[in-house]
Design an enzyme around this catalytic site. Structure first.
Site, PDB file in Angstrom:
ATOM      1  N   SER A  95      -4.808   2.239  -0.944  1.00 41.44           N
ATOM      2  CA  SER A  95      -4.480   1.446  -2.130  1.00 41.44           C
ATOM      3  C   SER A  95      -4.957   0.005  -1.950  1.00 41.44           C
ATOM      4  O   SER A  95      -5.565  -0.583  -2.857  1.00 41.44           O
ATOM      5  CB  SER A  95      -2.971   1.470  -2.392  1.00 41.44           C
ATOM      6  OG  SER A  95      -2.490   2.782  -2.497  1.00 41.44           O
ATOM      7  N   ASP A  96      -4.681  -0.566  -0.787  1.00 44.35           N
ATOM      8  CA  ASP A  96      -5.133  -1.930  -0.499  1.00 44.35           C
ATOM      9  C   ASP A  96      -6.651  -2.035  -0.574  1.00 44.35           C
ATOM     10  O   ASP A  96      -7.207  -2.910  -1.251  1.00 44.35           O
ATOM     11  CB  ASP A  96      -4.687  -2.334   0.908  1.00 44.35           C
ATOM     12  CG  ASP A  96      -3.293  -2.918   0.940  1.00 44.35           C
ATOM     13  OD1 ASP A  96      -2.841  -3.448  -0.082  1.00 44.35           O
ATOM     14  OD2 ASP A  96      -2.644  -2.846   1.996  1.00 44.35           O
ATOM     15  N   LEU A  97      -7.323  -1.159   0.161  1.00 45.50           N
ATOM     16  CA  LEU A  97      -8.777  -1.281   0.276  1.00 45.50           C
ATOM     17  C   LEU A  97      -9.470  -1.007  -1.044  1.00 45.50           C
ATOM     18  O   LEU A  97     -10.436  -1.699  -1.408  1.00 45.50           O
ATOM     19  CB  LEU A  97      -9.284  -0.327   1.365  1.00 45.50           C
ATOM     20  CG  LEU A  97      -8.732  -0.602   2.771  1.00 45.50           C
ATOM     21  CD1 LEU A  97      -9.231   0.440   3.757  1.00 45.50           C
ATOM     22  CD2 LEU A  97      -9.101  -1.998   3.239  1.00 45.50           C
ATOM     23  N   GLY A 146      -9.149  -3.961  -3.332  1.00 44.51           N
ATOM     24  CA  GLY A 146     -10.126  -4.987  -2.974  1.00 44.51           C
ATOM     25  C   GLY A 146     -11.513  -4.672  -3.488  1.00 44.51           C
ATOM     26  O   GLY A 146     -12.219  -5.544  -4.000  1.00 44.51           O
ATOM     27  N   ASP A 182       0.824  -1.207   0.000  1.00 45.84           N
ATOM     28  CA  ASP A 182       0.000   0.000   0.000  1.00 45.84           C
ATOM     29  C   ASP A 182       0.860   1.260   0.000  1.00 45.84           C
ATOM     30  O   ASP A 182       0.612   2.196  -0.769  1.00 45.84           O
ATOM     31  CB  ASP A 182      -0.923  -0.011   1.225  1.00 45.84           C
ATOM     32  CG  ASP A 182      -1.703   1.276   1.362  1.00 45.84           C
ATOM     33  OD1 ASP A 182      -2.723   1.431   0.675  1.00 45.84           O
ATOM     34  OD2 ASP A 182      -1.280   2.151   2.143  1.00 45.84           O
TER      35      ASP A 182
END
Length: 392
Positions: free
Chosen positions: A165-167, A170, A137
């Site tokens: 970035s991660d969320l 997803g 991230d």
């Protein structure tokens, strides 16, 4: 009934982005089967734990069933292949190339089940010069430009407080899966869904990239201020900070009346938004000369009565106890077989006829081995043999 009841998802994910993708599908009713190595994934050993169970693992693996499979053994790969024949969706977040070495790549699994929707979430995607790099991230936030516009003007580099970035990767993964499922409904064919942390982060920069393309100037960090409107930012009260969104001329006039500063609305520097943006620093100084004299509660009550959008800057204890969050069921209670009573965030999208729900805690390691393998036709004796050989 939930919206995704009857949908089976095979989850070979770890860390944050891809598990968050499958968690959102599980909350809406999909039968998500999380596959871990027999020793468990690294996230189970997180530092923040409850009775020895990682809080992060519990959070992003709720609503899922869990099995253990050693993919380094052919018998373990055979379990996944058999599972894929029963599945609608397969989600993984290996580095490009790793899935192929393990025998769970898109081409292999699509040959087993042509209707399969295969979602790959990685740092940089499956193509391009950075495809083989690992990504996190923080790296994606930096490379996408997010860090360059976060924090105060002339301050040190600061990432967003959340792993955006991660969320977002997803969420984009889940969005892509649902699009592919709709296409399969019409054609009968599955396909590859490929997204990444970098692309997800870039997709969130719609304001900033537009500013650059239109003006030719690189956007700069503005603290809590808005790029196109003022006052739209955090303001100081006598006991802390609150936010206000007086982002057009009508709301600005109402804001000035609410704080009893009609002189600001009459000031030639502040009459229209274009001028307020040009003189924003002076405007905020004048506003805070007044707001710093009273409490947040005082100003929020006055602004609410005047119809001006405003809110407190809450700590997490305050945010999670907010009556609106509670009324919208954004905090739910679960009972985990190892961690005991725990709390979880609720489902943020409400469907009128097929609502999602958080009603299953994250699985213990290998909790559903017997149930899933029995569904796949493995006998009790075969399951014992797999366990004895360390396959499960």
């Amino acid at each position: 009934m939930k919206a995704l009841d009857g949908l089976r998802v095979i989850d070979l994910t770890q860390a944050m982005a891809a598990p968050f993708c499958s968690m959102n599908l599980a909350d809406m009713g999909a039968d998500v089967i999380k596959v871990e190595p027999p020793t468990g994934e690294d996230m189970r050993r997180g530092s923040a734990s409850r009775n020895g169970h990682s809080g992060t693992f519990l959070t992003i693996n709720r609503s899922k069933r869990g099995i253990t499979v050693d993919l380094k053994q052919p018998a373990g790969v055979e379990i996944i292949h058999r599972l894929v024949t029963t599945a609608d969706v397969f989600v993984q977040n290996y580095r490009p190339g790793a899935a192929k070495r393990l025998g769970v790549d898109y081409e292999t699994l699509a040959a087993i089940n042509p209707r399969l929707i295969y979602c790959s979430i990685s740092g940089f995607g499956s193509t391009g010069p950075y495809a083989t790099r690992g990504g996190y991230d923080l790296i994606a936030q930096g490379m996408s430009g997010i860090i360059s516009v976060t924090g105060d003007t002339d301050g040190p580099p600061a990432k967003a407080g959340l792993p955006v970035s991660d969320l977002s990767a997803g969420l984009f993964g889940a969005y892509g899966i649902l699009c592919a499922l709709e296409h399969r409904e019409r054609t009968g064919h599955g396909q590859l869904v490929d997204t990444s942390l970098l692309e997800a982060a870039l997709a969130l920069t719609v304001w900033e990239t537009t500013e650059y393309w239109v003006t030719g100037r690189a956007p700069k960090p503005l603290g809590s201020a808005h790029r196109l409107a003022a006052p739209y930012q955090a303001l100081r009260a006598s006991d802390g900070w609150f936010t206000v969104g007086a982002n057009n001329d009508r709301l600005f006039e109402a804001f000035c009346r609410a704080i009893e500063r009609p002189d600001l609305a009459a000031d030639a520097r502040f009459r229209v938004n274009r001028d307020r943006m040009r003189h924003r620093d002076a405007l905020i100084v004048e506003i805070e000369r007044t707001t710093a004299k009273e409490t947040r509660v005082h100003w929020l009550a006055r602004l609410d009565a005047a119809g001006v959008p405003a809110g407190p800057i809450n700590t997490y204890p305050e945010a999670l106890a907010d009556p609106q969050a509670l009324a919208r069921h954004m905090v739910v209670d679960l009972d985990h077989p190892g961690a005991g009573p725990i709390k979880a965030l609720g489902v943020p999208v409400k469907l009128s006829d097929t609502p999602g729900a958080v009603d299953r805690a994250a699985p213990l390691l290998g909790q559903d081995n017997a149930a899933v393998l029995t569904e796949l036709g493995y006998t009790d004796a075969e399951q014992r043999a797999l366990k004895d050989r360390g396959v499960i």
